[in-house]
Write a protein that holds these residues in place. Structure first.
Motif, mmCIF file in Angstrom:
data_model
loop_
_atom_site.group_PDB
_atom_site.id
_atom_site.type_symbol
_atom_site.label_atom_id
_atom_site.label_comp_id
_atom_site.label_asym_id
_atom_site.label_seq_id
_atom_site.Cartn_x
_atom_site.Cartn_y
_atom_site.Cartn_z
ATOM 1 N N HIS A 7 0.845 -1.197 0.000
ATOM 2 C CA HIS A 7 0.000 0.000 0.000
ATOM 3 C C HIS A 7 0.884 1.253 0.000
ATOM 4 O O HIS A 7 0.646 2.197 -0.717
ATOM 5 C CB HIS A 7 -0.913 -0.033 1.221
ATOM 6 N N VAL A 8 1.915 1.189 0.858
ATOM 7 C CA VAL A 8 2.813 2.332 0.996
ATOM 8 C C VAL A 8 4.235 1.877 0.691
ATOM 9 O O VAL A 8 4.688 0.875 1.244
ATOM 10 C CB VAL A 8 2.745 2.902 2.431
ATOM 11 N N VAL A 9 4.901 2.574 -0.200
ATOM 12 C CA VAL A 9 6.290 2.240 -0.518
ATOM 13 C C VAL A 9 7.149 3.496 -0.423
ATOM 14 O O VAL A 9 6.895 4.484 -1.112
ATOM 15 C CB VAL A 9 6.422 1.646 -1.942
ATOM 16 N N LEU A 10 8.143 3.468 0.445
ATOM 17 C CA LEU A 10 9.117 4.560 0.515
ATOM 18 C C LEU A 10 10.448 4.009 0.037
ATOM 19 O O LEU A 10 10.856 2.942 0.499
ATOM 20 C CB LEU A 10 9.293 5.071 1.947
ATOM 21 N N SER A 11 11.095 4.700 -0.871
ATOM 22 C CA SER A 11 12.444 4.238 -1.245
ATOM 23 C C SER A 11 13.421 5.404 -1.282
ATOM 24 O O SER A 11 13.188 6.401 -1.959
ATOM 25 C CB SER A 11 12.412 3.473 -2.577
ATOM 26 N N LEU A 55 5.467 10.908 9.052
ATOM 27 C CA LEU A 55 4.006 10.945 8.888
ATOM 28 C C LEU A 55 3.574 12.091 7.971
ATOM 29 O O LEU A 55 2.676 11.930 7.147
ATOM 30 C CB LEU A 55 3.312 11.115 10.240
ATOM 31 N N ARG A 56 4.216 13.252 8.138
ATOM 32 C CA ARG A 56 3.848 14.390 7.289
ATOM 33 C C ARG A 56 4.155 14.090 5.823
ATOM 34 O O ARG A 56 3.424 14.493 4.926
ATOM 35 C CB ARG A 56 4.617 15.638 7.723
ATOM 36 N N LEU A 57 5.266 13.368 5.604
ATOM 37 C CA LEU A 57 5.610 12.970 4.238
ATOM 38 C C LEU A 57 4.561 12.010 3.689
ATOM 39 O O LEU A 57 4.128 12.130 2.544
ATOM 40 C CB LEU A 57 6.991 12.303 4.221
ATOM 41 N N LEU A 58 4.121 11.069 4.546
ATOM 42 C CA LEU A 58 3.143 10.075 4.094
ATOM 43 C C LEU A 58 1.788 10.716 3.802
ATOM 44 O O LEU A 58 1.024 10.247 2.968
ATOM 45 C CB LEU A 58 2.976 8.973 5.154
ATOM 46 N N VAL A 71 1.772 6.034 -2.290
ATOM 47 C CA VAL A 71 0.667 5.549 -1.472
ATOM 48 C C VAL A 71 -0.431 5.125 -2.441
ATOM 49 O O VAL A 71 -0.951 5.963 -3.186
ATOM 50 C CB VAL A 71 0.154 6.634 -0.501
ATOM 51 N N GLY A 72 -0.709 3.835 -2.483
ATOM 52 C CA GLY A 72 -1.694 3.337 -3.433
ATOM 53 C C GLY A 72 -1.275 3.621 -4.857
ATOM 54 O O GLY A 72 -2.105 3.896 -5.718
#
Lengths: 273, 246
Positions: A7-11, A55-58, A71-72
């Motif tokens: 669902h959420v991917v940070l790289s 969290l603010r980034l997300l 996100v999605g």
């Protein structure tokens, strides 16, 4: 069992802030993190590890300096698809419970009657029917946080971001809210990213605990929590997995704080026996 | 309870007034009964009510105009940072200039009539309302703004539901200050332009040492001040009802 969809991917995400003396301060560096749909992830770390920045980034309130966030499948942007719960509640003092929740639906594109329905649903979800027309000033801390939770959930977001939501509550309200949150999550199954500095809270709530280190903020460990759900009605805190995880995480946290030159307890720990 | 205390203080003040009057003599400080008598006489002569009417038109006209201009202007300055930043220095400069300095200029442009009087009141009342409204918008809770951003509330919705209600206590404080200055300027206007109204009577009786009549006028002015303050208090109570619970 098939691998659940991400669902959420940070790289490779990093974020810097301008410091007072002009040198940029790294809030986050090289964060790689993948969160599955419907997963409950706790982000654990000492202060200064960039949890709130994450969290603010997300939520899309901030943009990363480098790296990418999906996100999605798309870069995040603030809105009804994502719910954000703050530690300080952030309720509108001059709006009653109903209007506070309704405020989160102004950009949802729903008609007024549909909005009213969603508000009623959200109020029922957190059990505040009797206080629908009360002002925040008339509510206790636990009730205020339930309103904030209802506001975040009213638009039925797929992603729920929580920034130390129970940190300002008294011990008893906190415990009740944790159970309430687990029950809500079991019913609606949004993906949850829950920031906390409490080891116990992280283990109790999450499917996975992500440990972060401070200055610069980075992810150093990601540990699955294999405690049977639902995690109420039995002694979770006495479960061997809970005890082992708590010991490990507490040790790591302690280490992080004592070796962090920016912390108040740098090299202050009592000597180990 | 407070009402009772208030009445007690009023009785005490009247007693003190009477005592002083007896000490220094009724010629300089008229006694309460003498003042009451003067009031009845002024009413019977039909001088008090027309003067009161004149003064109220001047005061309410200027004050109302100040409210109509100052609140939207202050909101505009607060809501659009470049407008506010550009204009604030001039607003503060004008606010610091004694407005009485403009009276000769106003007389040149508007004459000695009611227009000039209303403008003098307007000029006095507008600044505190404008500055307070502006400050109220600037004092908006940053955390609430971030919350609004996170639910993607639009600019208009955010202004209507967060910024404006948050500024109300500031605006009311400004209205209170504006009313005080407006009332002062009402008397100033009536003394410096065509001498009329309560200010005119004040000058007349003051200059001729008719102290009982003079006292009636001073008390009249005080009553207007109290009435406006009470009105604003009631308005505040209604508008800031949410505070009562906390």
């Amino acid at each position: 069992m098939t691998e659940p969809a991400a669902h959420v991917v940070l790289s490779g995400v990093s974020k810097h802030f301008g410091h007072r003396d002009g040198t940029p301060m790294a809030a986050l560096t090289g964060v790689d993190l993948t969160i599955a749909t419907g997963e409950f992830v706790a982000i654990l770390g000492p202060s200064g590890c960039g949890k709130t920045t994450l969290l603010r980034l997300l939520d899309g309130l901030l943009q990363p300096d480098t790296g990418s966030i999906c996100v999605g499948g798309a870069p995040p942007r603030p809105g009804p698809e994502t719910g954000l719960v703050f530690q300080s509640f952030r309720l509108i003092p001059w709006a009653n419970v109903r209007d506070n929740i309704d405020f989160a639906l102004t950009s949802s594109g729903l008609s007024l009657s549909e909005r009213a329905e969603k508000v009623d649903e959200a109020i029922a979800l957190v059990g505040l029917q009797r206080f629908a027309s009360a002002y925040p000033g008339e509510l206790s801390g636990g009730m205020k946080q339930r309103v904030a939770l209802a506001r975040a959930l009213a638009s039925e977001p797929q992603l729920l971001l929580m920034d130390e939501p129970f940190a300002s509550l008294d011990a008893q309200s906190r415990e009740l809210m944790q159970t309430e949150l687990m029950a809500l999550w079991a019913r609606r199954r949004p993906t949850v990213v829950f920031v906390t500095h409490s080891v116990e809270e992280a283990i109790l709530l999450a499917d996975r605990v992500v440990l972060m280190a401070p200055r610069p903020g980075r992810v150093i460990e990601s540990l699955p929590v294999d405690l049977p759900r639902p995690r109420w009605g039995y002694d979770v805190h006495g479960h061997p997995s809970f005890i082992a995880l708590r010991r490990h995480l507490s040790e790591r946290l302690r280490e992080l704080v004592l070796t962090d030159p920016g912390s108040d307890f740098f090299q202050r720990g009592a000597p180990r026996s | 309870m407070i009402a009772l205390y208030r009445v007690l203080v009023l009785v005490g003040l009247i007693g003190l007034w009477w005592l002083i009057s007896l000490q220094v003599g009724g010629v300089i400080i008229p006694s309460p009964p003498a003042t009451l008598g003067a009031a009845q006489m002024l009413l019977a002569e039909g001088r008090l009510l027309p003067a009161l009417g004149d003064s109220l038109i001047t005061f309410l006209g200027g004050y109302g105009l100040a409210i109509i201009v100052a609140i939207p202007f202050g909101l505009l300055m607060g809501a659009f940072a470049p407008v506010g930043k550009t204009l604030e220095v001039y607003v503060f400069a004008l606010a610091a200039t004694p407005r009485v300095a403009f009276v000769p200029l106003i007389i040149v442009f508007l004459g000695l009539g009611v227009e000039a009087k209303i403008f003098i009141v307007f000029l006095g009342a507008i600044m505190p309302i404008l500055i307070n409204t502006y400050a109220g918008v600037l004092a908006t809770d940053r955390d609430l703004l971030e919350m609004a951003q996170s639910v993607r509330a639009g600019r208009v919705e955010t202004f209507r539901r967060i910024v404006l209600p948050g500024a109300v206590p500031f605006i009311i404080a400004g209205l209170r200050l504006g009313a005080t200055i407006g009332l002062i300027n009402t008397v100033v206007a009536e003394l410096y332009t065509a001498v009329r109204g309560l200010g005119g009577l004040l000058a007349l009786y003051g200059n001729t040492f008719r102290m009982a009549e003079y006292f009636v006028i001073v008390l009249m002015l005080a009553c207007i001040g109290v009435l406006v303050a009470e009105g604003l208090r009631l308005a505040e109570k209604r508008l800031v009802r949410w505070k009562s619970g906390s």
